[in-house]
Write a protein that holds these residues in place. Structure first.
Motif, PDB file in Angstrom:
ATOM      1  N   GLU A 100      73.823-107.827  62.550  1.00 32.29           N
ATOM      2  CA  GLU A 100      75.087-108.108  63.232  1.00 32.29           C
ATOM      3  C   GLU A 100      75.698-106.830  63.797  1.00 32.29           C
ATOM      4  O   GLU A 100      76.216-106.812  64.926  1.00 32.29           O
ATOM      5  N   LEU A 101      75.639-105.748  63.027  1.00 36.39           N
ATOM      6  CA  LEU A 101      76.167-104.473  63.502  1.00 36.39           C
ATOM      7  C   LEU A 101      75.321-103.933  64.658  1.00 36.39           C
ATOM      8  O   LEU A 101      75.865-103.408  65.642  1.00 36.39           O
ATOM      9  N   GLU A 102      74.017-104.064  64.562  1.00 40.19           N
ATOM     10  CA  GLU A 102      73.120-103.608  65.616  1.00 40.19           C
ATOM     11  C   GLU A 102      73.405-104.335  66.924  1.00 40.19           C
ATOM     12  O   GLU A 102      73.410-103.739  68.003  1.00 40.19           O
ATOM     13  N   TRP A 103      73.668-105.635  66.826  1.00 41.13           N
ATOM     14  CA  TRP A 103      73.951-106.438  68.024  1.00 41.13           C
ATOM     15  C   TRP A 103      75.255-105.997  68.684  1.00 41.13           C
ATOM     16  O   TRP A 103      75.395-106.045  69.905  1.00 41.13           O
ATOM     17  N   PRO A 117      60.275 -97.925  65.029  1.00 39.35           N
ATOM     18  CA  PRO A 117      61.273 -98.865  64.508  1.00 39.35           C
ATOM     19  C   PRO A 117      61.118-100.245  65.142  1.00 39.35           C
ATOM     20  O   PRO A 117      60.605-100.373  66.260  1.00 39.35           O
ATOM     21  N   GLY A 118      61.572-101.263  64.418  1.00 39.71           N
ATOM     22  CA  GLY A 118      61.396-102.631  64.880  1.00 39.71           C
ATOM     23  C   GLY A 118      61.981-102.899  66.242  1.00 39.71           C
ATOM     24  O   GLY A 118      61.467-103.728  66.995  1.00 39.71           O
ATOM     25  N   VAL A 119      63.044-102.204  66.600  1.00 45.06           N
ATOM     26  CA  VAL A 119      63.740-102.491  67.848  1.00 45.06           C
ATOM     27  C   VAL A 119      62.937-102.092  69.085  1.00 45.06           C
ATOM     28  O   VAL A 119      63.285-102.476  70.201  1.00 45.06           O
ATOM     29  N   VAL A 120      61.827-101.337  68.904  1.00 42.84           N
ATOM     30  CA  VAL A 120      60.986-100.979  70.051  1.00 42.84           C
ATOM     31  C   VAL A 120      59.533-101.429  69.873  1.00 42.84           C
ATOM     32  O   VAL A 120      58.685-101.132  70.709  1.00 42.84           O
ATOM     33  N   TYR A 125      52.160-104.898  67.432  1.00 41.28           N
ATOM     34  CA  TYR A 125      52.448-103.837  66.466  1.00 41.28           C
ATOM     35  C   TYR A 125      53.304-104.398  65.333  1.00 41.28           C
ATOM     36  O   TYR A 125      53.036-104.140  64.149  1.00 41.28           O
ATOM     37  N   ALA A 126      54.326-105.183  65.672  1.00 43.04           N
ATOM     38  CA  ALA A 126      55.188-105.777  64.653  1.00 43.04           C
ATOM     39  C   ALA A 126      54.394-106.675  63.716  1.00 43.04           C
ATOM     40  O   ALA A 126      54.578-106.650  62.491  1.00 43.04           O
ATOM     41  N   ARG A 127      53.499-107.464  64.275  1.00 40.88           N
ATOM     42  CA  ARG A 127      52.695-108.361  63.446  1.00 40.88           C
ATOM     43  C   ARG A 127      51.799-107.567  62.494  1.00 40.88           C
ATOM     44  O   ARG A 127      51.657-107.924  61.316  1.00 40.88           O
ATOM     45  N   ALA A 128      51.214-106.485  62.988  1.00 41.19           N
ATOM     46  CA  ALA A 128      50.353-105.666  62.133  1.00 41.19           C
ATOM     47  C   ALA A 128      51.143-105.023  60.998  1.00 41.19           C
ATOM     48  O   ALA A 128      50.665-104.937  59.857  1.00 41.19           O
ATOM     49  N   GLU A 147      63.178-110.576  68.929  1.00 38.10           N
ATOM     50  CA  GLU A 147      64.435-111.024  69.528  1.00 38.10           C
ATOM     51  C   GLU A 147      65.540-109.979  69.382  1.00 38.10           C
ATOM     52  O   GLU A 147      66.460-109.921  70.199  1.00 38.10           O
ATOM     53  N   ARG A 148      65.474-109.133  68.358  1.00 41.70           N
ATOM     54  CA  ARG A 148      66.458-108.062  68.202  1.00 41.70           C
ATOM     55  C   ARG A 148      66.450-107.126  69.410  1.00 41.70           C
ATOM     56  O   ARG A 148      67.466-106.499  69.727  1.00 41.70           O
ATOM     57  N   GLN A 149      65.330-107.026  70.083  1.00 41.72           N
ATOM     58  CA  GLN A 149      65.180-106.055  71.160  1.00 41.72           C
ATOM     59  C   GLN A 149      65.971-106.400  72.414  1.00 41.72           C
ATOM     60  O   GLN A 149      66.053-105.586  73.347  1.00 41.72           O
ATOM     61  N   ARG A 150      66.560-107.581  72.442  1.00 38.07           N
ATOM     62  CA  ARG A 150      67.372-107.965  73.596  1.00 38.07           C
ATOM     63  C   ARG A 150      68.552-107.028  73.790  1.00 38.07           C
ATOM     64  O   ARG A 150      69.110-106.953  74.896  1.00 38.07           O
ATOM     65  N   ILE A 151      68.965-106.314  72.755  1.00 33.18           N
ATOM     66  CA  ILE A 151      70.088-105.388  72.900  1.00 33.18           C
ATOM     67  C   ILE A 151      69.774-104.272  73.893  1.00 33.18           C
ATOM     68  O   ILE A 151      70.685-103.693  74.486  1.00 33.18           O
ATOM     69  N   LEU A 152      68.489-103.985  74.108  1.00 29.97           N
ATOM     70  CA  LEU A 152      68.107-102.907  75.013  1.00 29.97           C
ATOM     71  C   LEU A 152      67.999-103.358  76.459  1.00 29.97           C
ATOM     72  O   LEU A 152      67.927-102.513  77.370  1.00 29.97           O
ATOM     73  N   GLU A 153      67.978-104.668  76.697  1.00 26.80           N
ATOM     74  CA  GLU A 153      67.720-105.199  78.036  1.00 26.80           C
ATOM     75  C   GLU A 153      68.898-105.967  78.625  1.00 26.80           C
ATOM     76  O   GLU A 153      68.853-106.345  79.794  1.00 26.80           O
ATOM     77  N   ARG A 154      69.927-106.215  77.836  1.00 25.10           N
ATOM     78  CA  ARG A 154      71.031-107.025  78.348  1.00 25.10           C
ATOM     79  C   ARG A 154      71.818-106.269  79.416  1.00 25.10           C
ATOM     80  O   ARG A 154      71.582-105.089  79.661  1.00 25.10           O
TER      81      ARG A 154
END
Length: 275
Positions: A100-103, A117-120, A125-128, A147-154
């Protein structure tokens, strides 16, 4: 912040946001006499995934929620509004406050010594990384991480400043093909304002920070620090802790290569190690 009762039946719409989302999809779909195959086609997913989402057994991507809003007249964006609650259910309780804070953050400064990190992370890679822990809900964990990575593209993206040990780029996760895709994404990110990537060369012998950590900043309110660890991470909001993290991050940035050299360095390692 309250924590849901983890002992409650996860398929009960009354206690699980994930189950509630699925039940609403099923009720609306059946009311309009739309088949699962038709909804799956509109959402670019399989019949079986629609069935699992409706049963509360899979976390829906945002694209699925948006497809529901397009398929179901008069939804008025209801499924896109329900989606963050359903997504939140995929994370362990101790991590939900961080998400929530990250968003909400306007900037995110991160240091990682061993993994991206998960956000990139790319999906492969995440699955591995995640499957190493042998979770029973691997698909949900991967979906939630991506889905967390949407913060970088919005439209108003969270600005990411990422410092990595060079070891992270040379540490093969999954396979060479997985790493090729991951470093290609990281190189592109390093070239894309407003984000910044810096690499700590192996020769610098970085002993300043052994644990991954991040500093989150907001349009209003004080910074918060997140420290990753085993078996769980934790948040720090005390003034002295935040000041110490900011000082450490400034030193890490000073020790790392200039941001203008990062993309070429990543590309060189990609070609040397993963082609």
């Amino acid at each position: 912040m309250t924590v849901e009762n983890e002992t409650a039946e996860s398929t009960d719409p009354a206690v699980s946001p994930l189950a509630h989302f699925g039940a609403e999809v099923r009720l609306e779909r059946e009311r309009l006499d739309i088949s699962r195959a038709e909804l799956g086609k509109a959402a670019c997913c399989s019949y079986s995934l629609v069935a699992k989402i409706e049963a509360g057994r899979r976390v829906p991507p945002l694209d699925f929620a948006e497809a529901c809003d397009q398929m179901f007249p008069h939804s008025n964006g209801r499924f896109a509004r329900l989606w963050p609650l359903a997504l939140r259910w995929a994370f362990p309780p101790w991590f939900r406050q961080y998400v929530e804070l990250e968003w909400a953050a306007t900037s995110l400064r991160m240091f990682h010594p061993q993994l991206l990190p998960g956000v990139v992370q790319t999906e492969a890679y995440a699955r591995a990384v995640l499957q190493a822990g042998r979770p029973i809900n691997l698909d949900d964990l991967v979906t939630a991480r991506i889905e967390r990575q949407r913060i970088l593209e919005r439209e108003q993206p969270t600005r990411l400043w990422l410092v990595l040990n060079e070891f992270v780029l040379r540490n093969t996760v999954g396979s060479k093909a997985v790493m090729h895709g991951q470093l290609s994404r990281l190189r592109d990110l390093a070239r894309k304002p407003p984000h910044v990537v810096q690499i700590m060369p192996t020769g610098e012998n970085n002993h300043l920070a052994a644990s991954p950590f991040g500093v989150l900043s907001f349009s209003e309110g004080a910074d918060v620090v997140h420290v990753d660890g085993f078996p769980r991470g934790y948040l720090l909001a005390e003034t002295d802790d935040v000041a110490a993290a900011n000082d450490a991050y400034d030193l890490l940035k000073a020790m790392a290569t200039p941001p203008s050299e990062s993309a070429d360095m990543i590309d060189s390692i990609l070609k040397d190690c993963y082609t």
